[in-house]
Every structure is written in structure tokens, then in C-alpha cells.
Design an enzyme around this catalytic site. Structure first.
Site, PDB file in Angstrom:
ATOM      1  N   LEU A  33      81.488-124.435 -55.787  1.00  0.00           N
ATOM      2  CA  LEU A  33      82.739-124.925 -56.373  1.00  0.00           C
ATOM      3  C   LEU A  33      83.354-126.005 -55.498  1.00  0.00           C
ATOM      4  O   LEU A  33      84.544-126.012 -55.222  1.00  0.00           O
ATOM      5  CB  LEU A  33      83.707-123.757 -56.586  1.00  0.00           C
ATOM      6  CG  LEU A  33      83.281-122.754 -57.660  1.00  0.00           C
ATOM      7  CD1 LEU A  33      84.242-121.567 -57.695  1.00  0.00           C
ATOM      8  CD2 LEU A  33      83.210-123.414 -59.032  1.00  0.00           C
ATOM      9  N   GLY A  34      82.512-126.917 -55.042  1.00  0.00           N
ATOM     10  CA  GLY A  34      83.009-128.090 -54.332  1.00  0.00           C
ATOM     11  C   GLY A  34      83.548-129.090 -55.340  1.00  0.00           C
ATOM     12  O   GLY A  34      83.943-128.728 -56.454  1.00  0.00           O
ATOM     13  N   GLY A  89      81.519-128.925 -58.702  1.00  0.00           N
ATOM     14  CA  GLY A  89      81.713-127.670 -59.420  1.00  0.00           C
ATOM     15  C   GLY A  89      83.100-127.585 -60.041  1.00  0.00           C
ATOM     16  O   GLY A  89      83.252-127.256 -61.229  1.00  0.00           O
ATOM     17  N   GLY A 114      74.884-140.259 -60.549  1.00  0.00           N
ATOM     18  CA  GLY A 114      75.754-139.476 -61.438  1.00  0.00           C
ATOM     19  C   GLY A 114      76.214-140.123 -62.727  1.00  0.00           C
ATOM     20  O   GLY A 114      75.944-139.605 -63.811  1.00  0.00           O
ATOM     21  N   GLY A 165      86.359-142.251 -46.600  1.00  0.00           N
ATOM     22  CA  GLY A 165      85.680-141.221 -47.384  1.00  0.00           C
ATOM     23  C   GLY A 165      84.481-141.746 -48.154  1.00  0.00           C
ATOM     24  O   GLY A 165      83.920-141.038 -48.988  1.00  0.00           O
ATOM     25  N   ASP A 214      68.694-140.128 -48.925  1.00  0.00           N
ATOM     26  CA  ASP A 214      69.294-139.849 -50.233  1.00  0.00           C
ATOM     27  C   ASP A 214      68.665-140.741 -51.313  1.00  0.00           C
ATOM     28  O   ASP A 214      68.270-140.267 -52.382  1.00  0.00           O
ATOM     29  CB  ASP A 214      70.807-140.097 -50.137  1.00  0.00           C
ATOM     30  CG  ASP A 214      71.500-139.965 -51.474  1.00  0.00           C
ATOM     31  OD1 ASP A 214      71.778-138.833 -51.887  1.00  0.00           O
ATOM     32  OD2 ASP A 214      71.762-141.006 -52.105  1.00  0.00           O
ATOM     33  N   LYS A 258      66.101-139.734 -54.689  1.00  0.00           N
ATOM     34  CA  LYS A 258      66.301-140.219 -56.061  1.00  0.00           C
ATOM     35  C   LYS A 258      65.096-141.029 -56.541  1.00  0.00           C
ATOM     36  O   LYS A 258      64.671-140.919 -57.695  1.00  0.00           O
ATOM     37  CB  LYS A 258      67.579-141.056 -56.122  1.00  0.00           C
ATOM     38  CG  LYS A 258      68.844-140.238 -55.838  1.00  0.00           C
ATOM     39  CD  LYS A 258      70.032-141.159 -55.616  1.00  0.00           C
ATOM     40  CE  LYS A 258      71.276-140.374 -55.221  1.00  0.00           C
ATOM     41  NZ  LYS A 258      72.344-141.278 -54.701  1.00  0.00           N
TER      42      LYS A 258
END
Lengths: 437, 437
Positions: free
Chosen positions: A16-17, A20, A140, A193, A207, A211
Site C-alpha cells: 500500500l505504497g 497501492g 506506467g 523527489g 531499471d 523494462k
């Protein structure tokens, strides 16, 4: 057309980050619209996370709580397990394996898991008739998986790849725009961030490589051996390289690229010079871009957000809607699951054109010495750039930039190794590939 | 996951022009790959076209021939009817209606048919449990339909549109690059095969409007009343406009755009000035681009080939693979078919910023007269461009370019009508919208 059904699709969410919690928010905010499109309600019935009391901005009231994520796989009232824990091993892997073994559909955003264990998971998915969907694992906000697996399903793909890491693209964009060096821009990105406290997964190319391996597996119909993918990051790119690239008419992007060449699969993540007027050169900041080229369809580029709560939650939920509609596809897009992985050929088997930045002694004959090495190795020069030196007693070296014609990777590696041993050359040469097509 | 089955999916193809022949070629060339992805063979069993003896570069041996396309709908050995005849009425419409009524799946590339009759066809598709797929109807090489209908299924779309006609984009690109006028570039494009002998479907915006209506229907979950879409073409765009746009930092593109605004659905095809550094401004030549923006997913742009044998055949065959896999979706993406169409609100209900090109008398006071009209109508000016006049006794008028701030469409229409009546203004004013976001 799946039969309309009034029973809701019951979801168990592990993790649930940001993502989530984002999925729970999206399911709530767009409830009517999602129900209309899915033909039935999507209902979260159970969740699992590390901290039960943390405020995540969403209500967990009425949901069953599991301290151990793996218990979601055994809950008879969970139809679909949504794995948002992350990591190629540990609880994420255990949960996905257990859920598939229990015949439950799985939706995951876990790129490392699919890249490293996609072959075995595909077998389990097929054996248990349990779909495994992972749109959120690659870029995403871009439906890249669906585009390759379904939109281009009729075509033979020639290549696939693109700008697959938003952190690297942001850093390279800011370096180009401000002239600041890598370390400074990385530190700023961490404050904003846009980069993690431990940035190595992003900036060392891992990363993007996860992908790329997934996209290549889908494009070529078999899981790719992840360890065979060549991976370079952007730590060695200097502010000077972005400046010289601009003078030569290029921009620098970290690209993941896979193509089926004469020697077999080529798959690599490397910084690349791309022509400044190429569509991919215009994709700046945290945006991602996926490029696919098919023998019949030609080239396609999709540009969008690669990460973040909204885009990733949208991708996870699109997979859930596909499951609710009864529309799912085997993990690697072909009906027969295979354990036989596809290995990328060694980098040295390929060809390429290269940008080479050296720091050399500022005296007559040096350029001739260096170009002689290239000639001896069979590397042909296309152009050379030597900025007017700023004479400085304490720094008697000056930059020298060489651009080659298309050459064999092996010849270039040989030439660079020899040049590196020349006494007139200071520092390790910086080599960046040039992608013009 | 659809059950694997060994029986082939049997196809009846109506129309053997470029696309029809392309589908047959693609099915033959990529046979193994398509069978692996579809889980079963895709087999053409019957065809229909006007001329039985024409050489199309593909073998029709062993295929049943129908002189009347509609007979394909009655062939018990045809599982899927592929409609590639074209046209919103006549044999194309009759065939699709008959095939759906007979419970056969239909795949079509016919944008006019879906745009004009999509509401009724969706009803028939649902009533007969006969899927109707049309990926090739919008931007052939771009899986735009799949992206909106499935990739973004979880999101509330804020807007959809893009560069939807390759002929117009080619003409505007060449006009910008060469400075030639519209008529000259159109004639060249016709010689090169980039424009039809009768170009009006393309250059007057109708083709783009068909595609926009389809995209908007999918994005907002209900078929759009085609006659409510505002349609303008590019005949009135002069070489001077492309030049002035460049001086102001813009490019000119024919855009189709639909968004859900305060007054309801806005849907229009118009030439637009877009900032020269916007991603869509980089999409040149015959390429198309589809832009979608979701509340959660953010903005997405897909760029690729919009037409041609290979891209369109790929899209048709991707739909066939979806049918073979058992993965289909209701026509407008939602389970409940509705006949209640969505009407776009009148253009005058919207807002916008505008570029206005006038030819005015070259004497003192003229600019003041014109800006007074704009002020009286409540239109605020952002900038003005008056090229140094080339004095010429026989042409005493000079260009005057005005750029407005965001204003109401109604106020702008009022102002332009009044300016058009001023005696100092020669020719009809050219008004082009500015899209900055």
C-alpha cells in the site's frame, strides 16, 4: 465479448505504497466509469502491507487485513491478487508464485520480477490457467505492453525500446539545459523527489534494462535472459558531452534498444547520441517514450508519463478491467509457454557509430597518433571537433572529440583500449553510441 | 485466457484494394507468428471484389469468390467478415449490417461507416453477440482504438484528438518547408500519390472528423452525433500564414480535438497554431499523432503512420487476432449499448485564443480602427505583427497579424464579422485557432 455478469471481481492488494493507495483511490474516484467499462464492479476485499496504522489517504475500513502478503493467495474470496510490493525476490515473488499456483489471476507492477522470473511465471500461469498481467511494469502511463502484445500482434517486430527511465531522462535534460554537472543535478533531483536516495537502480541503467528485457520478450515471443542484456548507466556522462553533442547536432538520451540482427538478439541499455530533430530527442524531463518498429506497420512512438501514482494506478487498473472483461493473453503473447529463454548476443558482435571524447596533450602530432590507431583498427572517422583550447599551465590537456562512421563494435573496443594506453591521453576515454535511425 | 483451439478462424474479405490485398499478404508472410499469437490459424476462405481478373499481387486460388459482397454474410463457413469496401452507405453498410444480423464477427477499416452509423451498429453487435472491431478506421499504424478503449479504460479522459489526416499534414509540412502555396503543394501531392484526385474528403477535414468522432465516442463512452462535429479544412491557409506562424513561434497543424468542457462536449477539426516546441508540432509529413489526456494517466501521445497498405493491414489483422483469442470489447467500450448519441455543443459556446490575418490599407489610423472593434467586442490582444510593407501602387494593402488572449468564441466571431465590414480591410479575414496546451 465476455458475458455480462453482476458479481464483482474481488481484489486483494499487496503493498500500500504510492501505487497501492493510488489504485484504491482510482477505483473509488472512477467507480461508475470502471464498472461500465469492465461490465462488473471491481471491489477491493483484502489488503496487506507492513504497517497497519499508517495514514495513506484512503480508507481501509471493511477490508480484510493480512500481515503476511502470501495469505492473500489462500483467501477464497480473492479473485485477483494485485502485487505492488516490488523486488524480484522475497515476499513479492513468493506471493505471485503462490497466487498463480492457487489458480488466481495476478496483476503486478513489478518489472524486476517479470524480467528475472518471467519464464517460470509464464509456465505457472499457463499450467494453472491463471492470467498474469503487468502493464504497469513498463512505463506506467504508456500502454506499451498492450501495444506490443496486441496492437502489433500481426506484425514481425524489427526493434523495440526507447527512453525507459524518467530519472535519467530528467537528469540529462537538466544537464543539457543548465550546463550543470551530473553530481549536482543528481543531488537536486534527489531533493525534488525525482531520484531515489539510493539512485543506482535508475542511474546505472538497471531499471531501464528490466523494462527493455520485458519489451523484447514480448516483441520476440520468448522471455529474454536478463543477464545477457548489456547495461550502462549515465554516471560517466559529463556536462561537456552534452555541450559537444549539441555542437555536433545531437542530444544525449539513455536508450534501451533491442533488435533482431544478423547475429541474433541485440539488447542493450546505453547512453546514445540521437539527432536533435529526431522525435525521440524531443522527449524531455521525466517523460518516457517507447519506440516500436514493425516490418508492416512501420515505426511507432508513444510518449507519456513513465511513473507516478496516477499513471501507474491507471495501468494496474486497466489490467484489472481486462481480467473482468475476460480478455487476457499469455504472459509472452504466444499460446505455448516456453522455458527456452532468448539470449542477447555479446555487444562485441554488433555494429555502431560512436562519439569518442578524449583529453589529450595540446601539442603537434597528437591527433595524428590517435587517428593512426583508429585507422589501424579499421575504424573510419566521420568528423572531429577540437574546441579552441583555453591555455592553462596547470591543465595542459585539451578535449578532442571524434565521431566515427558505422563500424564493428569489436574494432571500436580494440581502438579505445589502445588509445587509452597512449601517454598523450589523460583520463579514461568517454565512448557514447550514436543512434541515427 | 482463451482456450487453445486447433480449428482455424475462417475469414471472408470484402474489397481487394490496397488494404484487402495487404491483409492477404500479411496473413501469408507472417503466418507462423500470427498463428502462435492468435492460438489458431487465420484462414481466408472467401473474397468479394468488383473485378475478378485484376492482378493484385496475391493468389486467390482456392478461395470462394462472391460477386456480391453481401453474400459473405450468408456463407456458413465464414466466421468473420472483413469489410474493406469503404463508404458510409451502399454495399459496405449493407454487408456489415447483414453480417452482424447473422451473428458473424466483423472487422472493418471504414471510418465513415463507424462515425455515421456506429450507434445502430453497436446495438446490432450487442443484440447478436457479434463483435465489431475497427482499429484500422483511425490512424492505421497507431493502435489508437485499443489505447483508448483498453489501455486507458480505467481513467476519465479529459481530451482526445491529434493529427488525424496524413494528407493535410503532408501539405502543411511541405508548405512550411518550401514556402509554396496550397494549390501548388496539393498538385504535387496528387502527383506523388499523397493526395487523391478528388482531395476534398481529406483537405476539407471530413476524414479527420470521422476519426475524431470515433475517438470521442470511445473516450466518452457514447457514439457522437457526427453532424454536431465542427469541421474546417486547410484550403484557406496561405503560405503567408505558415511564415507568420513561424515568426510568432508556432507551426500550423490540422487538429481534431474533443474535450468535455463546462458546456458539454467540444468536438472540432480546425487548423491550429501550436507552439513550435510542442511534441505535436514535431509530427511532420504523412505521419499521424493521437493525443489522449486522462485525469490520472496524464498526457500520452502516439505517433506513427496513419495510412498505407502495411500499417492498415496490421491494424485489421490485430483485430482478427483479438477475435481469434476471444478478446473483444463492446463497440463503444461500455457494456450497455445505447442509442442515445452525444451531441457536441456549438462552437460558439467555447473559448479560445486566435490568430487573425488581415489585409488592410496601409495608412495611419487603420490599426486603431481595428483594435477598437476587438476591444468593443471584449477581445483582448496579446500581440501584433506588421511586416515591413513592400510599397506597391497596384497593391496598396499590407498584411496585419493579430494574436488574441483567451476569449469567448462568440466574441471573436462577432469581432471578425465586424472587421470584415470595414472598408479599410480587403479580403476575408483568416482566423486560425491557437492551441497551447
Amino acid at each position: 465479448m465476455s458475458a455480462s455478469t453482476s458479481s464483482p471481481l474481488r481484489l486483494g492488494i499487496a503493498g500500500l505504497g504510492t501505487v497501492g493507495a493510488g489504485v484504491i483511490k482510482l477505483l473509488e474516484t472512477n467507480k461508475d466509469l470502471i464498472t461500465a467499462r469492465a461490465g462488473r464492479a471491481l471491489q477491493v476485499v483484502a489488503v496487506s502491507a507492513r504497517n497497519r496504522t499508517q495514514d495513506r489517504g484512503v480508507s481501509l475500513e471493511g477490508l480484510r487485513w493480512y500481515d503476511n502478503a502470501i495469505d492473500l493467495a489462500a483467501d477464497p474470496e480473492v479473485d485477483v491478487v494485485v502485487e505492488l510490493i516490488g523486488g524480484a525476490e522475497g515476499p513479492a515473488r513468493a506471493l505471485v508464485e503462490a497466487a498463480l499456483a492457487a489458480g488466481k489471476a495476478v496483476v503486478t507492477a513489478n518489472k524486476a520480477l517479470i524480467a528475472l522470473h518471467g519464464a517460470a511465471l509464464a509456465q505457472s500461469s499457463a499450467a494453472n490457467t491463471a492470467p498474469l498481467l503487468y502493464e504497469a511494469a513498463v512505463a506506467g502511463g504508456i500502454p506499451a505492453i498492450k501495444t506490443v502484445r496486441e496492437g502489433l500482434a500481426a506484425d514481425r517486430l524489427l526493434r523495440i525500446g526507447g527512453i525507459l527511465n524518467g530519472t535519467c531522462n530528467y537528469i540529462l535534460t537538466v544537464m543539457r539545459e543548465t550546463g550543470k554537472d551530473f553530481a549536482t543535478v543528481l543531488a537536486d533531483a534527489q531533493k525534488l523527489g525525482y531520484a531515489e536516495a539510493d539512485p543506482s537502480t535508475d542511474i546505472d541503467g538497471w531499471d531501464a534494462a528490466h523494462k527493455l528485457a520485458i519489451l523484447a520478450g514480448l516483441a520476440f515471443g520468448r522471455p529474454v535472459a536478463f543477464e545477457s542484456v548489456h547495461v550502462e548507466g549515465i554516471r560517466h556522462i559529463g556536462a561537456a558531452d552534452l555541450d559537444f553533442a549539441r555542437k555536433l547536432g545531437y542530444r544525449i538520451k539513455l536508450l534501451g534498444l533491442a533488435r533482431m540482427g544478423d547475429a541474433g538478439l541485440e539488447a542493450r541499455v546505453t547512453p546514445c547520441l540521437v539527432p536533435e530533430d529526431a522525435p525521440i530527442a524531443q522527449v524531455d524531463g521525466v517523460f518516457n517514450a517507447v519506440v516500436a518498429e514493425g516490418a508492416f506497420a512501420g515505426r511507432l512512438m508513444i510518449e507519456g508519463r513513465g511513473a507516478g501514482e496516477g499513471p501507474t494506478a491507471t495501468a494496474v487498473t486497466a489490467d484489472l478491467i481486462d481480467i473482468a472483461r475476460g480478455n487476457t493473453i499469455p504472459v509472452w503473447g504466444v499460446q505455448s509457454a516456453t522455458t527456452e529463454v532468448l539470449r542477447a548476443c555479446p555487444l562485441s558482435a554488433g555494429k555502431g557509430a560512436f562519439y569518442l571524447r578524449l583529453r589529450v596533450e595540446d601539442r603537434p602530432g597528437v591527433i595524428a597518433d590517435i587517428t593512426a590507431v583508429l585507422r589501424d583498427c579499421g575504424v573510419s572517422l566521420r568528423s572531429m571537433l577540437q574546441p579552441t583550447p583555453v591555455r592553462n599551465e596547470t591543465a595542459p590537456h585539451v578535449p578532442l572529440i571524434l565521431v566515427t562512421h558505422q563500424t564493428s563494435e569489436a574494432a571500436m573496443q580494440d581502438a579505445v583500449a589502445r588509445i587509452d594506453t597512449l601517454s598523450v591521453v589523460a583520463d579514461t576515454p568517454v565512448v557514447i553510441r550514436i543512434e541515427t535511425d
